[in-house]
Motif scaffolding. Structure first.
Motif, PDB file in Angstrom:
ATOM      1  N   MET A   1       0.854  -1.167   0.000  1.00  0.00           N
ATOM      2  CA  MET A   1       0.000   0.000   0.000  1.00  0.00           C
ATOM      3  C   MET A   1       0.886   1.210   0.000  1.00  0.00           C
ATOM      4  O   MET A   1       1.627   1.444   0.928  1.00  0.00           O
ATOM      5  N   TRP A  53      -7.706   2.996   0.422  1.00  0.00           N
ATOM      6  CA  TRP A  53      -6.549   2.097   0.318  1.00  0.00           C
ATOM      7  C   TRP A  53      -5.340   2.868   0.823  1.00  0.00           C
ATOM      8  O   TRP A  53      -4.331   2.992   0.164  1.00  0.00           O
ATOM      9  N   PRO A 132      -9.684   0.474  -3.288  1.00  0.00           N
ATOM     10  CA  PRO A 132      -9.544  -0.937  -2.907  1.00  0.00           C
ATOM     11  C   PRO A 132     -10.128  -1.944  -3.884  1.00  0.00           C
ATOM     12  O   PRO A 132     -10.003  -3.147  -3.650  1.00  0.00           O
ATOM     13  N   THR A 167      -9.128  -6.659   5.500  1.00  0.00           N
ATOM     14  CA  THR A 167      -8.696  -5.269   5.418  1.00  0.00           C
ATOM     15  C   THR A 167      -9.871  -4.347   5.700  1.00  0.00           C
ATOM     16  O   THR A 167     -11.018  -4.651   5.352  1.00  0.00           O
ATOM     17  N   ALA A 169     -10.855  -1.913   4.195  1.00  0.00           N
ATOM     18  CA  ALA A 169     -11.553  -1.522   2.965  1.00  0.00           C
ATOM     19  C   ALA A 169     -12.803  -2.361   2.750  1.00  0.00           C
ATOM     20  O   ALA A 169     -13.750  -1.926   2.082  1.00  0.00           O
ATOM     21  N   ASP A 425      -0.932  -4.685   2.672  1.00  0.00           N
ATOM     22  CA  ASP A 425      -2.362  -4.769   2.895  1.00  0.00           C
ATOM     23  C   ASP A 425      -2.675  -5.893   3.869  1.00  0.00           C
ATOM     24  O   ASP A 425      -3.646  -5.835   4.612  1.00  0.00           O
TER      25      ASP A 425
END
Length: 526
Positions: A1, A53, A132, A167, A169, A425
């Motif tokens: 990321m 993200w 994302p 994650t 996201a 991530d």
């Protein structure tokens, strides 16, 4: 990321609790004020998971829920909003989750399978550039079965998919408050996480209080958290020393870390704690450039660069040399570049160039961004220039640009050599190899290597036991060394400073190095 800034984007907790006196209690029912104030230089760019993200994940982890997450001490995804999740067979092509009963959003609406499907589908529909959606490349479709069951059908085997679902996201949002085809932009959050976002002032602060309807794994040891956002680390450290905040979790510079460590008696009892980080920095070589497109030139640079000197002079020991794109602390880590090139050696580099018929100093332009990875980036590249020119084999011109134009430049192939950073991530070697290879490499520079993309990665993703894929990633790293399209430089160490009365820090960081605010508490004596 590519979003967390150098050592100014380092935040980790290893052990803040120091037992003293008669004993310590962490019971939030005591008379001690269990309102914690935490400072950071990482302000959210968005409050909507479908656009996130980047460092926005820090806030999202605490106010939203995902189906699976990383409970304290876990390095593998475990159920959170879900009661159970598993691949339905050995092919890793379908992942089924069953929701916990009685889940509700903070607005009182119930959470069902359709809300989960809606949350994931809108990520793909909106498809924010640099957002994302890029994490969901293996997803084919989402299916619901009744109110509590969700099945993710994958287009190809991907045993890392549970990590992706963990994650922030992939947070679950209520369809009634989050548009299906656009980002929510009213400055509010509706989730089902451990905390409710009571108020938010962009660039200033976020006020979190316990979510009374929360059902999940988090054992909240405080009642409320104030996150204060700072533009620079200096006023943040000053606020910590003045006890206006209780802890920092992102943003300390190398100089501040050293200053706090070396002057403990003058720092009002502050603690500074270190642990291994997973953020990495590396050089990217453009194969279309007349100079950096030559393998001999890239190999000669790899032979000259002195990582020990770099981290000693620029980062004063707050980073450590990196000899693989997979950093220390991640399964599959090797020292492949050191194994191939050994210590810096100008004579060997000269031989590499001479065998390729290159006898004159190689002229190259190195690019870096001025506002993405912290204030140490400029001196880092000055040191790289010094090392390469001291060999007599290179003449280096340094150029820089703010992130927006820098990003445009490398995506258009304008830079011969440029510096990039990566923060994972999820804690799996796949996330340190896959993003950098293939036609759509996140570096903006296509890196076509069929053995990695067509053989090694697909093979590893069929294996649900992630500890059993080291052979594929060792081979992948051998290929990266042979090509020298990417040159790893260093990995960051993670630091936090906190008041001596703050406990729980040793448990507050998940494997994505996202702060679990619920673990922090104010210690009390008997």
């Amino acid at each position: 990321m590519f979003y967390r800034a150098s050592l100014q984007a380092a935040a980790a907790l290893a052990s803040l609790s120091v037992l003293a006196g008669c004993g310590l209690l962490s019971d939030s029912s005591s008379e001690t004020d269990q309102h914690i104030s935490v400072g950071t230089t990482s302000s959210p760019s968005t409050l909507d998971p479908a656009a996130a993200w980047d460092g926005s994940w820090e806030l999202m982890r605490n106010v939203f829920q995902t189906l699976v997450s990383f409970p304290t001490g876990s390095t593998s995804p475990e159920p959170d909003a879900a009661e159970e999740c598993r691949f339905t067979d050995a092919t890793s092509m379908a992942y089924r989750c069953t929701l916990r009963s009685g889940l509700k959003f903070s607005n009182g609406e119930g959470i069902d399978a359709e809300a989960v499907k809606y949350s994931i589908d809108r990520i793909m529909k909106i498809k924010v550039k640099g957002g994302p959606a890029g994490l969901l490349g293996s997803l084919d479709r989402v299916e619901t079965k009744g109110d509590k069951t969700v099945v993710f059908h994958l287009a190809k085997a991907d045993a890392t998919f549970p990590f992706i679902l963990a994650t922030p996201a992939m947070s679950i949002v209520p369809p009634s408050e989050y548009p299906a085809e656009s980002i929510r932009d009213d400055g509010k959050v509706t989730g089902s996480g451990p905390y409710v976002l009571d108020s938010y002032e962009p660039g200033s602060k976020a006020e979190l209080t316990k979510n009374p309807g929360y059902k999940g794994f988090a054992d909240r040891k405080n009642d409320a958290v104030t996150i204060r956002y700072f533009d620079d680390s200096a006023p943040m450290v000053a606020a910590l020393k003045d006890k206006k905040i209780d802890a920092t979790y992102r943003g300390l510079t190398a100089e501040e870390v050293i200053g706090l460590e070396d002057n403990k008696d003058d720092n009002n009892g502050l603690q500074i704690v270190e642990t291994v980080g997973a953020d990495i920095r590396f050089l990217v070589f453009n194969p279309q450039d007349p100079a950096s497109g030559k393998l001999a030139v890239r190999r000669a640079i790899a032979q000259v660069v002195d990582r020990d000197a770099l981290v000693a002079k620029v980062y004063q020991g707050t980073a450590e040399p990196l000899y693989s794109m997979v950093p220390k602390g991640i399964a599959g880590h090797t020292t492949s570049f050191f194994d191939s090139f050994g210590d810096p050696d100008t004579a060997k580099a000269e031989q590499i160039l001479a065998k390729a018929g290159i006898t004159e100093p190689v002229e190259l332009t190195f690019w870096y961004t001025t506002d993405r990875y912290g204030s140490s980036t400029a001196p880092e590249f000055a040191e790289l220039k010094r090392q390469l020119e001291a060999s007599g084999l290179f003449r280096i011109t340094l150029k820089s640009a703010p992130w927006k134009s820098f990003q445009q430049g490398f995506n258009e192939g304008d830079y011969p050599v440029f510096g990039r950073g990566w923060f994972p991530d999820f804690p799996d070697p796949d996330n340190f190899i896959a993003p950098f290879v293939g036609k759509d490499s996140v570096t903006g520079t296509p890196y076509l290597t069929d053995e990695i993309t067509d053989e090694l990665l697909p093979s590893s993703r069929k294996e649900s036991d992630r500890g059993a894929v080291s052979q594929q990633f060792r081979r992948a790293q051998e290929i990266l060394v042979k090509d020298v399209r990417l040159l790893p430089l260093w990995q960051g160490k993670l630091y936090v400073a906190a008041g001596e009365d703050i406990g729980g820090g040793e448990r507050a960081l998940d494997p994505q190095t996202v702060m679990q605010m619920w673990e922090l508490y104010r210690k009390t004596s008997w």
